[in-house]
Design a protein around this motif. Sequence first.
Motif, short mmCIF file in Angstrom:
data_model
loop_
_atom_site.label_atom_id
_atom_site.label_comp_id
_atom_site.label_asym_id
_atom_site.label_seq_id
_atom_site.Cartn_x
_atom_site.Cartn_y
_atom_site.Cartn_z
N GLU A 76 1.39 -1.16 -0.12
CA GLU A 76 -0.09 0.08 0.23
C GLU A 76 1.18 1.17 -0.15
O GLU A 76 1.36 1.53 0.63
CB GLU A 76 -0.41 -0.07 1.35
N PHE A 77 0.78 1.96 -1.25
CA PHE A 77 2.10 3.30 -1.37
C PHE A 77 1.79 4.03 0.39
O PHE A 77 2.71 4.71 0.19
CB PHE A 77 1.41 4.08 -2.39
N ALA A 78 0.61 4.54 0.19
CA ALA A 78 0.40 5.40 1.67
C ALA A 78 1.10 5.04 3.59
O ALA A 78 1.72 6.12 3.20
CB ALA A 78 -0.93 5.80 2.32
N THR A 79 1.27 3.45 3.68
CA THR A 79 1.78 3.27 4.23
C THR A 79 2.69 2.52 4.37
O THR A 79 3.68 2.53 5.00
CB THR A 79 0.88 2.09 5.53
N GLY A 80 3.43 1.93 2.93
CA GLY A 80 4.75 1.48 2.59
C GLY A 80 4.76 0.04 2.97
O GLY A 80 5.16 -1.05 2.60
N GLU A 81 3.28 -0.62 3.48
CA GLU A 81 3.53 -2.15 4.62
C GLU A 81 2.96 -2.64 3.16
O GLU A 81 2.06 -2.41 2.78
CB GLU A 81 1.65 -1.74 5.36
N VAL A 82 3.20 -4.28 3.70
CA VAL A 82 2.74 -5.78 2.41
C VAL A 82 1.59 -5.82 2.27
O VAL A 82 1.15 -6.16 3.77
CB VAL A 82 3.65 -6.65 2.73
N ALA A 83 0.69 -5.32 1.78
CA ALA A 83 -1.00 -5.92 2.18
C ALA A 83 -1.00 -7.30 2.10
O ALA A 83 -0.74 -8.21 0.55
CB ALA A 83 -1.88 -5.26 0.44
N GLU A 84 -1.45 -7.79 2.61
CA GLU A 84 -1.19 -9.40 2.95
C GLU A 84 -2.39 -10.37 2.47
O GLU A 84 -2.10 -11.32 2.16
CB GLU A 84 -0.84 -10.06 4.28
N ASP A 85 -3.20 -9.25 2.37
CA ASP A 85 -4.44 -9.62 1.54
C ASP A 85 -4.44 -10.25 0.26
O ASP A 85 -5.63 -10.51 -0.25
CB ASP A 85 -5.88 -9.74 1.75
N ILE A 86 -3.61 -9.48 -0.41
CA ILE A 86 -3.74 -9.89 -2.04
C ILE A 86 -2.84 -9.93 -2.40
O ILE A 86 -1.68 -10.21 -2.37
CB ILE A 86 -3.62 -7.71 -2.43
N ALA A 94 -5.77 -2.03 -11.91
CA ALA A 94 -6.68 -1.22 -12.28
C ALA A 94 -7.84 -1.43 -11.42
O ALA A 94 -8.60 0.19 -11.23
CB ALA A 94 -7.15 -1.70 -13.61
N LYS A 95 -7.71 -1.83 -10.56
CA LYS A 95 -9.25 -2.38 -9.66
C LYS A 95 -9.12 -0.90 -8.81
O LYS A 95 -9.96 -0.55 -7.73
CB LYS A 95 -9.24 -3.60 -9.33
N TYR A 96 -7.28 -0.35 -8.42
CA TYR A 96 -7.62 0.29 -7.41
C TYR A 96 -7.19 1.95 -7.41
O TYR A 96 -6.36 2.64 -6.77
CB TYR A 96 -6.91 0.05 -6.31
N GLN A 97 -7.24 2.23 -8.74
CA GLN A 97 -6.91 3.55 -9.56
C GLN A 97 -8.02 4.13 -8.14
O GLN A 97 -8.58 5.23 -8.39
CB GLN A 97 -7.48 3.62 -10.88
N GLN A 98 -7.01 5.45 -8.27
CA GLN A 98 -7.56 6.79 -8.14
C GLN A 98 -6.74 7.85 -8.53
O GLN A 98 -6.02 7.88 -8.54
CB GLN A 98 -7.00 7.06 -6.29
N SER A 111 -3.76 8.97 -13.27
CA SER A 111 -4.14 7.97 -11.51
C SER A 111 -2.90 7.34 -11.48
O SER A 111 -1.98 6.88 -11.82
CB SER A 111 -5.31 7.61 -12.57
N GLN A 112 -3.19 6.81 -10.07
CA GLN A 112 -2.19 6.67 -9.42
C GLN A 112 -3.26 5.06 -8.63
O GLN A 112 -3.87 5.18 -7.97
CB GLN A 112 -1.13 7.19 -8.43
N SER A 113 -2.66 3.52 -8.48
CA SER A 113 -3.05 2.55 -7.77
C SER A 113 -2.96 2.90 -6.96
O SER A 113 -1.87 3.36 -6.17
CB SER A 113 -2.66 1.72 -8.71
N ARG A 114 -4.23 2.17 -5.97
CA ARG A 114 -4.04 2.81 -3.70
C ARG A 114 -2.64 1.23 -3.88
O ARG A 114 -2.17 1.80 -3.17
CB ARG A 114 -5.14 2.33 -3.45
N TYR A 115 -2.05 0.62 -4.03
CA TYR A 115 -1.85 -0.65 -4.41
C TYR A 115 -0.80 -1.02 -5.63
O TYR A 115 -1.44 -0.62 -6.12
CB TYR A 115 -1.95 -1.70 -3.98
N GLY A 116 0.36 -1.59 -5.52
CA GLY A 116 1.74 -1.09 -6.22
C GLY A 116 2.03 -2.83 -6.12
O GLY A 116 2.66 -3.41 -5.12
#
Length: 249
Positions: A76-86, A94-98, A111-116
């Motif tokens: 997750e870009f905002a926190t830098g944490e690993v998104a273990e559930d993805i 494309a599902k998380y574009q903002q 736009s940028q995805s919330r996750y990368g």
Amino acid sequence: MALNKDSKVYTLAIALIICLVGSVLVSTAAVVLKPRQQANQALDRQVNILKVAGLYEPGIDVGAVFAERVEPQVIEFATGEVAEDIDPASFDPAKYQQPLSNSEDIAGINSQSRYGLVYLVRDDQGAVSRYVLPVHGYGLWSTMYAFLALEADGNTVSSISYYQQAETPGLGGEIENPRWTAQWDGKQIYGEDGKVAFTLVKGGASADNEFGVDALAGATLTSNGVTNTIRFWLSDAGYKPFLENATRS
């Protein structure tokens, strides 16, 4: 009743049959070949990542080397944490574009995805030796896509590889030239204040400039696009929180 072969109805009927048969053949080919196209795209991505990580050699088993030495993670870009559930294997940004505001969008990507996705490259002992980060930004004519590899300190450039762009051949298109990208090796991203200091220098970077490489001759907008790409993706909005977490641990 037999149709008159010289009539307009006969001509239209034949044209319609040809169009229907052609449509069926094209649709069938698209469906049948889609899995192979996706497999080739995945293989091409793995090859590019191994190249920028310094692990690619002609003839290697790309899938085996990638599985052994490279660990994809969704962050997750905002926190830098690993998104273990993805699951990285099925992750679709494309599902998380903002949308990005004009002031945020220095890379011209809208736009940028919330996750990368990030790629952790491990050495023979299993320790992280490099981070490979996908980056993209707009140049003069096109969005330019690259993989940037950083050393384990999260600050020193190991390599960069542009793999998709449509800039002017011989000018901005030189971002793919290995002689130009070789300048990046060993350069630093962040200054002492923690902000992105890396830049392309018009007229040429001095030999002792640890943050700069030569701008592309005759390609000011492409060069600016490259600088802005790095400044966006290595900022707090991009990979910086992840790099801080990863290198601290």
